[in-house]
Structures are given as structure tokens and as C-alpha cells.
Design an enzyme around this catalytic site. Structure first.
Site, PDB file in Angstrom:
ATOM      1  N   THR A 267      -0.023   3.318 -10.718  1.00 55.02           N
ATOM      2  CA  THR A 267      -0.338   2.538 -11.912  1.00 55.02           C
ATOM      3  C   THR A 267       0.706   1.454 -12.189  1.00 55.02           C
ATOM      4  O   THR A 267       1.901   1.709 -12.135  1.00 55.02           O
ATOM      5  CB  THR A 267      -0.444   3.461 -13.139  1.00 55.02           C
ATOM      6  OG1 THR A 267      -1.239   4.575 -12.783  1.00 55.02           O
ATOM      7  CG2 THR A 267      -1.045   2.745 -14.329  1.00 55.02           C
TER       8      THR A 267
ATOM      9  N   HIS B 239       7.185  -9.388  -8.760  1.00 53.27           N
ATOM     10  CA  HIS B 239       7.018  -8.276  -9.676  1.00 53.27           C
ATOM     11  C   HIS B 239       7.871  -8.446 -10.927  1.00 53.27           C
ATOM     12  O   HIS B 239       8.783  -9.247 -10.964  1.00 53.27           O
ATOM     13  CB  HIS B 239       7.353  -6.989  -8.953  1.00 53.27           C
ATOM     14  CG  HIS B 239       6.386  -6.687  -7.850  1.00 53.27           C
ATOM     15  ND1 HIS B 239       6.715  -6.836  -6.529  1.00 53.27           N
ATOM     16  CD2 HIS B 239       5.104  -6.293  -7.883  1.00 53.27           C
ATOM     17  CE1 HIS B 239       5.663  -6.536  -5.796  1.00 53.27           C
ATOM     18  NE2 HIS B 239       4.671  -6.202  -6.591  1.00 53.27           N
TER      19      HIS B 239
END
Lengths: 298, 412
Positions: A97, A256
């Protein structure tokens, strides 16, 4: 041999009935890896791709002796699912996730630390050990053999996508991987490059460790410290993507969420230099990486 | 990670029980005058922008009278500070100060815990302090399950060396700070300076706060006021960037699309996931190309999401070609990428004869992706070439296109 995954892995998927999770279940079974059970409160008794679903992880553990789980639940439910795994004695927990709230991540990692459980992720694409045809998560997609073939290279990557690209580069160079680990692109993750370098160190099959890093965090600096402290380590080959980010104003995030450059910390060029000084090989492009792999293993 | 404006941070702290100076938000010099008049004391006028280092940028001024407050506000309002337009100012009661302290709560990634940092030297940039006086900063890590007790905070301040008579107040205030920090899902909450008044009150006169975008689902009040997506940028979002944020938010649980506009550049870059985008951007620059944007599209996005992002990339002025590339995909369906990109190209009436488009898409459903790209006349590669080679070829195609258009000009 391999790290994290082997023939003793008894895998369950928490949240198995979701769209991504059932696709991953199908791909994983097709690859030859086994998934013993799934968990989804309220859907006990159903099956997903033939895998039995249970209402609670506790029941799945009683029936199948589960020791490894994948957390396929939305961000808001991740903390609770990990707590369920830790309380049921799970040793390896993979969290794919993305966007888990940071305060939840801090809590779940404290919980895992106190119980001695290992977390890989959040925001991890998974783990694969081709020699055992064992895989955890979406890694490799519907055709893991395209990129991941058995071999002597231990692979660690902060980027999920690059895990496959780097494994493919290794394959093009004529080799394969012992285990490939997508550690997750967040700044707060359960297993750092340094942690995994230690595991690969103890793995007979692994002759070379390849690492793909990104801007931000201190993971590469920590890895450099670890490598320079012990000259007997296996060869380490590193590439840190995102050199262009150094031309951008401070405070910009690329890649990221963790890729935040602040002052001098987090800069790819600094990371590469530190790793090189510590005795690691560094590659600026993937083509260079392939050449290094051959130079070490041929 | 969205940064809040200072009045929002003060609202939250006050609601958490902390004593804060009186403050008002003003959007015009008249409102600034009224606010100062009502307070009836000297005030500070601060630009309400979501960045630190406002003082250095000229965004903090002092006024002794309401008229002065109005003229200070006039000076700041409407200007650009630290790449943000100042739309409003904070009018804050100016306090008498006998001592300036520093206090913050922040998520420490290395320690994987919340770190509380305190110092007897406030009012200075903490990064400067860290370098010049590392001993002046003391910290503790909070157990996320036990929280922060007042006695722990008192111990910290004792270690810092503040006057003993302040310990009780600082202990309570620090515990309040931590509770507000956690309950707002913040990643940073900094009070600098935290001032001590002549009668021993301890009050923050500047508050910097950032909250976790990922937690906005349980922070409805904050979610309504913060600009999602801003955390990834050093400046206010451009129109095209906002457009992609909207495209991404429209389907929050299916794939991710992020877009950052660069200054200049002529190669539109449609790529992902995180790591591969970094590698491609590096490789394009390495090959002598100039990307017009950065982008990450991954996590198996829908055709709609691909289309919306590709359209934004192609709409930027000066874009003369498009590179479509991912690392070999594990779950992103490359045929969905092909469909969305082709729809955007068709929509904008792009002529492939003068606008090079090159795709390197391998992985899930690559056979269909190849068919789609080829059928539309787009140069396609799977894993026959590396990402480096794709970047190099793209730069070559751009040069060819430029030569051709020069040729056309001359022929006319």
C-alpha cells in the site's frame, strides 16, 4: 538459498478479495508459488482463485500455519491489518500500500520491532526468489520470468518499477537473481538497504549485491557506513537515479515521497561518492551496470 | 506534505489549549488597520505564505500604529515572496520579550519516531543552529503508544538549561504541542521563537506547520484548506500541474499520476514509476535532450488517467516531441498507456510527421500495446532496447525533426 522467502514460506494475503489482490493471487499461483489462505472480514468461506478466505487471520493461522503475509488493504486500514499480523505471530509482513499515513507507519514499525517481526514496505512491489519460484506481491506481474531468472545477484531497490528493470539488465548481462526486494519508496520503511545487505551477506547463493537508490533520505549514506566498516563484505554495485534533481530548487520532490533534497543530504552525487569511497562499485547508467555485473561475475 | 498557513497553525494550537498571541487575517490595508486598531497595541505584519524564511524575504514587518500597519500590509500584499503570491497577511499582537526559545516536533525518518527538539536559543534558523551550535539543541524521541508526558518534557527543558521557574509551563506546553502534532497528522510543527514575557508567560510568536497529505482522509477540516500536491513543489502549482492533480484525484484508488512542469525544454516526458522517471530524465539530459516536464504515471492507471496526464504534457508550450516509457511493468497495463496516449495525440490533432513520438513500453499486455502504437504510426519498442537507448533515440528523433522543419522553412 535466498533471503526472506523460501520453501518454508507459508503465505496469506490480508485483503485478498480486492481487485489488485485477486489479480496478484492469480499471477502468483500461475508462477508456481503457493498462497495458503486469504483474509477478509465478512467473506470467510469464499475462495479467490481457489484460495480459501477466512474472516480472521487467527483462523487462517490455525488452519495453515501462516508465517508470512501481504497487506493488500487501503491506507486507512493498513495499521490495523499489520497489528493483526503481529499479534498472530507473523514473522514477515509485506506492505504494498502507498500513502500510508506517517503516524500510522511509525506505530506499526514500533509494534513490529517489539515483536521481532520484519516489515518490508510500505509502498513495496514485493519480493521474489526465482530459484524457489516464490514470490510475494505484484513483483514480476503476469510474467516474472521475463525479468527474474535464478542467479547469484541479490537485488535491492527503492523503486518497484526499477526492481524489474534492473533484474532484466542483470538477465541481459547473462545472470539472474537470488532474491529481489522492492523495499518501498517511502522515507519510513521497515527494511532498509543496510538491513538487506546484512541478510544477503549470510546467503550462500548471493555473490554480488546490486542496489538501486533515489534522492532523499540517508539510506545510501547508512549503507556506505556499513560497507566501509567491513572490508570482507560481498561486492556491492550501486546506482542512484535522479542526478537532475540537484539542479532543481530545494524542497522539490521527485520520484517517491522520500526523494526530498535538503541542503547537502539526499543528493544522488553525494550518495554515489560516499558509496564509491566506501568501496562499492557505482554505475551512472543501466548500460554501465550491466558491464559491471559481467566484470564481477564472468 | 502540505504546509499550513500560520493562522491555521495558530488556530489548531489555540484549540489544543495553548496560549497564543492575538491575531487576525487581513486581505487589504484597510482590514490590517482595523485589526491593529482593535488590538490597540504594536503589531507584527506577516505575509501568509506556506514557507519558512519569510523574514529574510522581507515578509515580516513591525508597526506601532494602525496607519503604519496599513502601510506595512500595502507593502507586502500582492507581492511574490519565496515564489508565492501574498494574498493576505497576518496581523499579530507584538509581545514583550525577555527570552527567545525554540521548540519543534517533527517526524525523524532515521529514528522512525517523532522527535521533540528544544533549545534555549530561539529566533534563529534551526539549520543554522544545528551547524553552528549543535550543543544548544536537545531532543527526545516519543514512544508512539505512550505519547509525551509532561515530566519527560520538563526533563528535556531542564537539560536545555532554562530557568527552573519555567519548567512547569514548558512541560505542559510541550505536551500540548505533541498532542496537536499527532491529532492533526502533522510531520512538522515548529514554534520559533517561543517567547518568554516579563511576567513569565510562554507564547509562540511564529508557528510553522506541515501536515501529511496521506492522512487527509481523516482530517476533513484540513483537507478542505490545503492544496494537495503542493508538497512536491517549490512554488505555487501551475495551471497544467493543477490539471494533473485534478486528473489524479478524480480516481484516487487507481494508479498515480504526477506532473511537474520544467522551465523550458521541448521533450514531453510520459513515464513512470518513480525510479524509472528519474533514470529517464537523467538519460535524456545525458544524451543532450531537454525534458519539458517531469512525470510519474504508474500503479496501473486507467486509460482516463493516462489520457488526462498525456494531454497536459502535450499542452505545454514549446513541447515538440513525446517520449512514452516505463520500466518493464509489473502491474501497469501498457495497452492502457497506449490507448490514453493515442487519445490525447488525436484529441490535440498532433501531426506525427513533424512531432516525433517514441514509445518504450514492455511488461503487462505488451502485445496489444505494440499493436496499438504501431497501428497509429508511433515508433514502438518493447524490451529490445534499454531505457538509455530509448532516451538516446528520442533525442535523435528531435534533431531529425528540427532538421526537417529547417529544410521546410528554407524550401518555402
Amino acid at each position: 538459498m535466498s533471503i526472506l522467502l523460501n520453501n518454508d514460506s507459508r503465505i496469506a494475503i490480508q485483503g485478498i478479495t480486492g481487485r489488485e489482490a485477486s489479480m496478484v493471487t492469480r499471477h502468483t499461483l500461475a508462477y508456481g508459488s503457493s498462497i495458503m489462505a486469504g483474509v477478509r472480514p465478512g467473506k470467510g468461506g469464499q475462495t479467490v482463485e481457489g484460495v480459501p478466505v477466512y474472516d480472521t487471520l487467527a483462523t487462517a493461522c490455525q488452519e495453515h500455519g501462516i508465517n508470512t503475509t501481504i497487506i493488500y488493504v487501503p491506507p486507512a486500514a493498513v495499521y490495523d491489518a499489520v497489528a493483526e499480523a503481529v499479534h498472530n505471530g507473523i514473522r514477515l509482513i509485506n506492505i504494498p500500500t502507498e500513502n500510508v499515513p506517517q503516524h500510522d507507519t511509525i506505530k506499526l514499525m514500533a509494534l513490529a520491532r517489539s515483536a521481532g517481526a520484519r516489515i518490508v514496505g510500505p509502498n513495496s512491489l514485493g519480493i521474489i526468489s526465482p530459484h524457489h519460484r516464490a514470490k510475494l506481491g505484484a513483483i514480476g506481474g503476469d510474467n516474472p520470468d521475463k525479468c527474474f531468472v535464478p542467479g547469484p545477484v541479490g537485488l535491492i531497490s527503492r523503486s518497484g518499477g526499477m526492481t524489474a528493470e534492473v533484474a532484466w539488465t542483470v538477465k541481459q548481462a547473462g545472470y539472474g537473481v537470488s532474491t529481489a526486494v522492492s523495499i518501498g519508496g517511502d522515507a519510513l520503511i521497515g527494511s532498509s538497504p543496510r538491513d538487506l545487505m546484512e541478510l544477503f551477506q549470510a546467503d550462500d547463493e548471493t555473490k554480488l549485491v546490486v542496489y538501486f537508490g533515489e534522492p532523499g533520505t540517508t539510506f545510501e549514506e547508512d549503507l556506505a557506513d556499513y560497507v566501509s566498516a567491513d572490508k570482507e563484505l560481498k561486492p556491492l554495485l550501486c546506482m542512484v537515479g535522479g542526478r537532475f534533481t540537484e539542479q532543481m530548487p530545494e524542497g522539490t520532490v521527485f520520484g517517491h515521497a522520500a526523494s526530498l533534497i535538503s541542503a547537502n543530504a539526499g543528493r544522488p552525487s553525494v550518495k554515489m561518492r560516499r558509496l564509491k569511497e566506501a568501496g562499492a562499485m557505482v554505475a551512472v547508467t543501466l548500460d554501465e551496470m550491466a558491464a559491471h555485473v559481467q566484470a564481477v561475475l564472468d | 506534505m502540505a504546509r499550513l498557513l500560520e493562522n491555521q497553525a495558530l488556530d489548531l494550537l489555540q484549540r489544543g489549549g495553548m496560549l497564543v498571541p492575538r491575531y487576525e487575517v487581513a486581505a487589504s490595508p484597510e482590514e490590517a488597520r482595523d485589526a491593529a486598531e482593535q488590538m490597540g497595541v504594536p503589531v507584527v505584519i506577516k505575509a501568509l505564505i506556506p514557507t519558512g524564511k519569510r523574514g529574510k524575504a522581507g515578509g515580516i514587518l513591525f508597526a506601532s500604529t494602525p496607519d503604519e500597519a496599513a502601510s506595512c500590509a500595502e507593502k507586502i500584499l500582492g507581492t511574490m515572496l519565496n515564489s508565492f503570491r501574498v494574498n493576505s497577511v497576518l496581523i499579530e499582537e507584538r509581545l514583550e520579550v525577555t527570552q527567545e526559545l525554540y521548540l519543534s516536533a517533527a517526524i525523524d525518518h532515521r529514528a522512525q519516531a517523532t522527535s521533540i527538539i528544544a533549545s534555549r536559543t530561539g529566533g534563529v534558523d534551526v539549520e543554522t543552529l544545528r551547524v553552528e551550535h549543535p550543543d544548544a539543541l536537545k531532543h527526545l524521541y516519543v514512544d508512539p503508544y505512550l505519547g509525551l508526558s509532561e515530566f519527560e518534557a520538563r526533563q528535556l527543558w531542564h537539560e536545555v538549561g532554562v530557568d527552573a521557574h519555567l519548567l512547569q509551563r514548558l512541560g505542559a506546553l510541550t505536551a500540548q504541542l505533541y498532542r496537536t502534532f499527532v491529532s492533526a497528522d502533522a510531520f512538522i510543527l515548529e514554534l520559533n521563537p517561543l517567547v518568554v514575557s516579563p511576567d513569565g508567560d510562554v507564547t509562540p510568536v511564529a508557528a510553522l506547520m506541515g501536515v501529511d497529505d496521506a492522512a487527509m482522509f481523516r482530517q476533513p477540516e484540513l483537507a478542505a484548506t490545503v492544496q494537495v500536491g503542493l508538497e512536491r513543489s517549490w512554488k505555487a502549482l501551475t495551471e497544467l500541474e493543477k490539471q494533473v492533480v485534478a486528473v489524479n484525484e478524480a480516481e484516487p484508488y487507481r494508479g498515480t499520476a504526477r506532473y511537474t512542469e520544467m522551465e523550458g525544454g521541448d521533450i514531453g516526458l510520459f513515464c513512470g514509476g518513480g525510479g524509472a522517471s528519474l533514470v529517464l530524465f537523467d538519460a535524456l539530459q545525458h544524451a543532450g535532450g531537454q525534458p519539458a516536464n517531469y512525470c510519474e504515471v504508474g500503479g496501473n492507471p486507467t486509460v482516463e488517467k493516462v489520457y488526462g496526464t498525456a494531454k497536459a504534457i502535450l499542452s505545454k508550450k514549446g513541447v515538440k516531441g513525446l517520449l512514452v516509457a516505463h520500466s518493464i511493468t509489473n502491474n501497469t497495463q501498457t495497452d492502457a498507456v497506449a490507448e490514453g496516449v493515442i487519445r490525447a495525440i488525436d484529441d490535440l490533432g498532433i501531426d506525427l510527421a513533424t512531432f516525433p513520438v517514441l514509445a518504450r513500453e514492455a511488461g503487462v499486455n505488451e502485445e496489444r500495446a505494440e499493436q496499438l502504437f504501431r497501428a497509429r504510426g508511433i515508433e514502438y519498442y518493447g524490451d529490445q532496447i534499454t531505457l538509455n537507448e530509448a532516451a538516446r533515440l528520442m533525442v535523435e528523433r528531435m534533431r531529425e525533426a528540427e532538421r526537417n522543419s529547417d529544410g521546410l522553412e528554407e524550401g518555402r
